[in-house]
Design an enzyme around this catalytic site. Structure first.
Site, short mmCIF file in Angstrom:
data_model
loop_
_atom_site.label_atom_id
_atom_site.label_comp_id
_atom_site.label_asym_id
_atom_site.label_seq_id
_atom_site.Cartn_x
_atom_site.Cartn_y
_atom_site.Cartn_z
N TYR A 1 0.85 -1.19 0.00
CA TYR A 1 0.00 0.00 0.00
C TYR A 1 0.88 1.24 0.00
O TYR A 1 1.91 1.28 0.70
CB TYR A 1 -0.90 0.02 1.25
N GLU B 1 -3.29 7.88 -3.89
CA GLU B 1 -3.22 6.57 -3.26
C GLU B 1 -3.02 5.49 -4.31
O GLU B 1 -3.70 5.49 -5.34
CB GLU B 1 -4.52 6.32 -2.49
#
Ligand code: ADP
Ligand code: MG
Length: 395
Positions: free
Chosen positions: A117, A205
Site C-alpha cells: 500500500y 493513493e
C-alpha cells in the site's frame, strides 16, 4: 475533484510513475478489441467509477459480477465488459444505490509477487505532506489503520525538497524490500511525492502498489483527489472532470457559485458562511433533527443565487422542512428576504419554512417578510430556529 483510475494512470505515466498498458472501452466490442491490442494472455477489465473497493464490489442484480475481472481471451473481455457497462456497481464506498459503470479500463495482466500500500495525504497537524506505506496492500487501509496501525509506516516530506533517499531506505527496510525492488522504490516513491505536490493533490493513493516477479514496482491502482482551491493552477485537469460521477445537485450548486454538500437528513439548510452553516447543522442535530445538506450561500450572495439555492434544496425529495439562518454581515437581510419572497413565487414552498435573520438591514428584511404572503415561522435566535424546524418537520 476526483478522477478515474485510467486518468490517474495517464498522469502517473507522464510523471515517471510506472503503470501498465491499458485501453479505455465504452462497449463490449471495444473491450474485446482492447484485449487483442494488448496481446494477452491475461488482461483485467476494470470498472471506472469514482469509488474504490471495485474488486470486491458486485453489480446490482448480478452478485457474481465483480467490478474488476481477470480475463484470458477477447471473448471473456467482451463478456466482462457487457456485465459491467451500463450497470450499477455497489462497493463499500458507493453506498447501497451503487454507481453506474460508463467506462471500463482494459489493462494488461500483472505478474504480482507482492501487494503493498502507498498513500500520500496532507498531515495538517505537522503542516506537511506525509507518505504512508504498508505491507498490507490490496486491503482496506482503514481496517489496517484500526486493527494493526503499527503496520503503517509514515515519512513526512518537505514539499520543496520531496522525499529524500534516506527516507526511501528507511521505508524499504520496514517493508522488507531490498536489491532490485529497493532500486525501483528509490525511483517510485520520490516520483509519487513529486506528483502529489506538482498537482496540488489532497490524496494520491496506490493500492495495491505491486512488486512484480522481476522486482519492478508498478502502480496497479490510482486514486487521486485534487484540491479544488488549486485547480485554477492546472487548467488541463478540467477535461478530466466527469460530471456523470458527481451528485447532480452539487454540480448545479457549484455552477451557481454555492458551496453545497448533500447529506442524508430531511431539514434543508440555507445559511451564509461556512462556520454558521456548520453550527446550524450541529444545533439541528442537538435538538434531534437531521440536516439534509450543508449550504453556504456565501457572503455576497445575490437574489438569483439564493433563489437557485432554494430550488436545489427543494428538489431533494427527502427535504421536509427548510431552515434559513442568515447573519447579515456583508450579505444584507433585505437581499435574503427578497430572495425568500421571489423563491416562494417561482419555486413555491410546500414544506414548513423557519427563518432566522440577524444583522445588516434586519428590521427592513423582517418587515418585507411579514408584509409578504409567504408562510413563515419566524425564529428569534439559532436555538429557537432549530427547535422550531425540528418540531415543524416532525422527525
Ligand atoms: P479496487 O481498489 O477498486 O478494488 P484495484 O485496482 O485495486 O481496484 O483492483 C483490485 C485488485 O485486482 C487488485 O488488488 C489486484 O489484486 C487486482 N488487479 C488489478 N489490476 C490488475 C492487473 N492489471 N493485473 C492483475 N491483477 C490486477
Ligand atoms: Mg485498489
Amino acid at each position: 475533484m476526483k478522477i478515474h483510475e485510467f486518468q490517474g494512470k495517464e498522469l502517473f505515466r507522464q510523471a515517471g510513475v510506472p503503470v501498465l498498458e491499458g485501453i479505455v472501452a465504452v462497449t463490449p466490442d471495444e473491450a474485446a478489441a482492447a484485449y487483442d491490442k494488448l496481446g494477452g494472455p491475461v488482461a483485467v477489465v476494470k470498472s471506472q467509477i469514482h469509488a474504490g473497493g471495485r474488486g470486491k464490489g458486485t453489480v446490482i442484480g448480478n452478485p457474481e459480477q465483480h467490478g474488476v475481472v481477470l480475463v484470458k481471451s477477447a471473448d471473456e473481455a467482451r463478456q466482462a465488459a457487457a456485465g459491467l457497462l451500463g450497470n450499477k456497481l455497489v462497493t463499500i464506498q458507493t453506498g447501497p444505490e451503487g454507481q453506474t459503470v460508463n467506462k471500463v479500463f482494459v489493462e494488461a495482466g500483472c505478474d504480482i509477487a507482492r501487494e503493498l500500500y502507498l498513500g500520500i495525504v496532507l498531515d495538517r497537524a505537522v503542516a506537511k505532506p506525509v507518505l504512508m506505506v504498508s505491507t498490507e496492500g490490496g486491503m482496506e487501509i482503514e481496517t489496517v489503520a484500526e486493527n494493526t496501525p503499527e503496520l503503517i509506516h509514515k515519512e513526512h516530506f518537505d514539499p520543496a525538497i520531496g522525499l529524500e533517499a534516506f527516507q526511501v531506505r528507511k521505508l524499504c527496510k520496514k517493508l522488507g524490500i531490498s536489491g532490485a525492488a529497493a532500486k525501483a522504490a528509490a525511483k517510485f516513491m520520490p516520483a509519487m511525492c513529486r506528483f502529489y505536490v506538482d498537482y496540488d493533490c489532497e490524496l494520491a493513493e496506490v493500492n495495491p502498489l505491486v512488486i512484480t516477479g522481476d522486482d519492478q514496482m508498478i502502480a496497479l491502482d490510482a486514486k487521486i483527489n485534487f484540491d479544488n482551491n488549486a485547480l485554477y493552477r492546472h487548467p488541463k485537469l478540467a477535461e478530466y472532470r466527469d460530471l456523470a460521477e458527481e451528485e447532480p445537485s452539487e454540480v448545479r450548486a457549484s455552477d451557481a457559485g454555492l458551496s453545497y454538500v448533500k447529506l442524508e437528513g430531511n431539514i434543508g439548510c440555507l445559511v451564509n458562511g461556512a462556520g454558521l452553516a456548520m453550527s446550524t447543522m450541529d444545533i439541528i442535530k442537538y435538538h434531534g433533527g437531521k440536516p439534509a445538506n450543508f449550504l453556504d450561500v456565501g457572503g455576497g450572495a445575490n437574489e438569483e443565487q439564493v433563489t437557485e439555492a432554494f430550488r436545489i434544496l427543494l428538489s431533494d425529495p427527502n427535504v421536509k422542512g427548510l431552515l434559513v439562518n442568515i447573519f447579515g454581515g456583508i450579505a444584507r437581510c433585505t437581499t435574503i428576504a427578497a430572495a425568500v419572497i421571489a423563491a416562494s413565487k417561482t419555486v413555491g414552498f410546500e414544506v414548513p419554512l423557519v427563518v432566522r435573520l440577524e444583522g445588516t438591514e434586519v428590521e427592513e428584511g423582517r418587515k418585507m417578510l411579514s408584509e409578504s404572503d409567504v408562510e413563515i415561522i419566524t425564529a428569534t435566535d439559532i436555538t429557537d430556529a432549530a427547535k422550531k424546524i425540528v418540531a415543524a418537520t416532525g422527525v
